[in-house]
Design a protein around this motif. Sequence first.
Motif, mmCIF file in Angstrom:
data_model
loop_
_atom_site.group_PDB
_atom_site.id
_atom_site.type_symbol
_atom_site.label_atom_id
_atom_site.label_comp_id
_atom_site.label_asym_id
_atom_site.label_seq_id
_atom_site.Cartn_x
_atom_site.Cartn_y
_atom_site.Cartn_z
ATOM 1 N N ARG A 49 69.267 47.392 19.389
ATOM 2 C CA ARG A 49 68.342 48.149 20.230
ATOM 3 C C ARG A 49 67.717 47.293 21.325
ATOM 4 O O ARG A 49 67.176 47.829 22.298
ATOM 5 C CB ARG A 49 67.220 48.746 19.365
ATOM 6 N N PHE A 50 67.807 45.977 21.183
ATOM 7 C CA PHE A 50 67.150 45.086 22.134
ATOM 8 C C PHE A 50 68.137 44.418 23.096
ATOM 9 O O PHE A 50 67.766 43.537 23.870
ATOM 10 C CB PHE A 50 66.367 44.003 21.383
ATOM 11 N N VAL A 51 69.392 44.862 23.047
ATOM 12 C CA VAL A 51 70.462 44.242 23.830
ATOM 13 C C VAL A 51 70.776 45.117 25.043
ATOM 14 O O VAL A 51 70.940 46.332 24.922
ATOM 15 C CB VAL A 51 71.723 44.068 22.961
ATOM 16 N N ALA A 52 70.853 44.498 26.218
ATOM 17 C CA ALA A 52 71.164 45.222 27.457
ATOM 18 C C ALA A 52 72.599 44.927 27.893
ATOM 19 O O ALA A 52 73.055 43.776 27.834
ATOM 20 C CB ALA A 52 70.192 44.819 28.561
ATOM 21 N N ALA A 53 73.293 45.958 28.328
ATOM 22 C CA ALA A 53 74.651 45.787 28.844
ATOM 23 C C ALA A 53 74.623 45.002 30.146
ATOM 24 O O ALA A 53 73.705 45.152 30.964
ATOM 25 C CB ALA A 53 75.298 47.151 29.059
ATOM 26 N N LEU A 54 75.626 44.172 30.338
ATOM 27 C CA LEU A 54 75.698 43.319 31.524
ATOM 28 C C LEU A 54 76.953 43.651 32.321
ATOM 29 O O LEU A 54 78.073 43.492 31.820
ATOM 30 C CB LEU A 54 75.719 41.841 31.115
ATOM 31 N N PRO A 55 76.806 44.100 33.582
ATOM 32 C CA PRO A 55 77.982 44.402 34.402
ATOM 33 C C PRO A 55 78.872 43.186 34.614
ATOM 34 O O PRO A 55 78.413 42.038 34.617
ATOM 35 C CB PRO A 55 77.360 44.876 35.718
ATOM 36 N N GLU A 56 80.159 43.446 34.823
ATOM 37 C CA GLU A 56 81.140 42.377 35.000
ATOM 38 C C GLU A 56 80.825 41.503 36.204
ATOM 39 O O GLU A 56 81.178 40.323 36.236
ATOM 40 C CB GLU A 56 82.539 42.977 35.152
ATOM 41 N N ALA A 57 80.149 42.053 37.201
ATOM 42 C CA ALA A 57 79.898 41.309 38.436
ATOM 43 C C ALA A 57 78.898 40.177 38.259
ATOM 44 O O ALA A 57 78.765 39.324 39.147
ATOM 45 C CB ALA A 57 79.400 42.269 39.518
ATOM 46 N N VAL A 58 78.188 40.134 37.141
ATOM 47 C CA VAL A 58 77.098 39.168 36.968
ATOM 48 C C VAL A 58 77.578 37.944 36.209
ATOM 49 O O VAL A 58 78.151 38.052 35.122
ATOM 50 C CB VAL A 58 75.907 39.813 36.232
ATOM 51 N N ASP A 59 77.328 36.781 36.763
ATOM 52 C CA ASP A 59 77.636 35.514 36.114
ATOM 53 C C ASP A 59 76.817 35.382 34.835
ATOM 54 O O ASP A 59 75.607 35.626 34.823
ATOM 55 C CB ASP A 59 77.308 34.376 37.091
ATOM 56 N N LEU A 60 77.465 34.981 33.749
ATOM 57 C CA LEU A 60 76.790 34.922 32.450
ATOM 58 C C LEU A 60 75.678 33.878 32.417
ATOM 59 O O LEU A 60 74.650 34.092 31.774
ATOM 60 C CB LEU A 60 77.805 34.654 31.333
ATOM 61 N N ALA A 61 75.867 32.765 33.087
ATOM 62 C CA ALA A 61 74.809 31.750 33.096
ATOM 63 C C ALA A 61 73.578 32.260 33.838
ATOM 64 O O ALA A 61 72.440 32.048 33.392
ATOM 65 C CB ALA A 61 75.323 30.451 33.724
ATOM 66 N N SER A 62 73.781 32.930 34.962
ATOM 67 C CA SER A 62 72.648 33.507 35.684
ATOM 68 C C SER A 62 71.958 34.570 34.842
ATOM 69 O O SER A 62 70.730 34.671 34.825
ATOM 70 C CB SER A 62 73.121 34.126 37.001
ATOM 71 N N ALA A 63 72.758 35.375 34.133
ATOM 72 C CA ALA A 63 72.179 36.393 33.266
ATOM 73 C C ALA A 63 71.342 35.773 32.170
ATOM 74 O O ALA A 63 70.245 36.254 31.851
ATOM 75 C CB ALA A 63 73.294 37.248 32.662
#
Length: 334
Positions: free
Chosen positions: A109-123
């Motif tokens: 419930r506390f996890v947000a989806a991350l679009p493919e365009a976003v660098d994982l380190a920046s996220a």
Amino acid sequence: MRCVQMTATGGPEVLQPAECPQPEPGAGQVRVRLAAAGINPVDTKIRHNGLFDPSAALPAILGCDGAGTVEAAGSGVDGLEPGDRVLFLNGGIGLEPGNYAEQAVVDARFVAALPEAVDLASAAATPLAAITAWEGLFDRGRLEAGERVLVHAGAGGVGHLAVQLARSAGAHVITTVSDDAKERFVRGLGADEVIRYRERDFAEAARACTGGRGVDLVLDTVGGETCARSVHALATYGRLVTILALPAEEVDWKHARLHNLAVTQELMLSPMVLDRDDLRIHQRSVLEACARRLADGTLRTHVAQRFPLEEAAQAHRTLEAGGTVGKLVLEIGG
């Protein structure tokens, strides 16, 4: 799995690489293979002062911010499956294991989806700072389009996100910095006016920027004397939001009373510390909004430096040395 553990309270040397068992997700949880973990000032404070839960045993894994890929899901999880990219804020303060590790188990419930365009380190560098900025500006500060806001330390981790969020909300953004490089940085983020606080009294400068009226909102990310003096940068009926403890004895409360100022504190860790799932779900919605903005380029988390997981101690030294523009991250894996 590889991890870095806080083995005692003290200096950065208490952060030691170790091997820990792989965590398994329970009902309603997902296991995330972490690509990166954000480094935040709260990590260094906990390392130095101790865990939020004084009864928690050491060693402990620090790190509230994480981003990576879902590996496994427990029963009852809907909307997330292996392979999904995610970001989240969870653990790292002594109540649950944190994210200085290859894997983490998190309530779905506390996890947000991350679009493919976003660098994982920046996220991974985003959650704590972005939620703090969002709550400080909008939930606590009630910032509206057309208002004037002063963001202290606009080149810092929280500050550089607050500058962008305030600008995108239609506010006139004034911010404080210390030098030329940071001024160029915040102007590139969209700051309308920049105050060099070492050269000018920021309260006087803020009033000058507003024709003597003062700003509608101050977001204080510095604390201490800066927080106390901020009441003199505000317009009558203005609002001060600080992310640090109030310096109660230093604030000019007579001035604050005369001008009907609202003084508010923002601690985005409260929902996790107080075990308030409803508030944590709200924070996930904030992360979802920020993730969309990261993907479309209307929000940018600046990662100043990346460290391998095993160099967490050096990352803490770098952060504590001061002067970091944006955020630091630990790169862990894919």
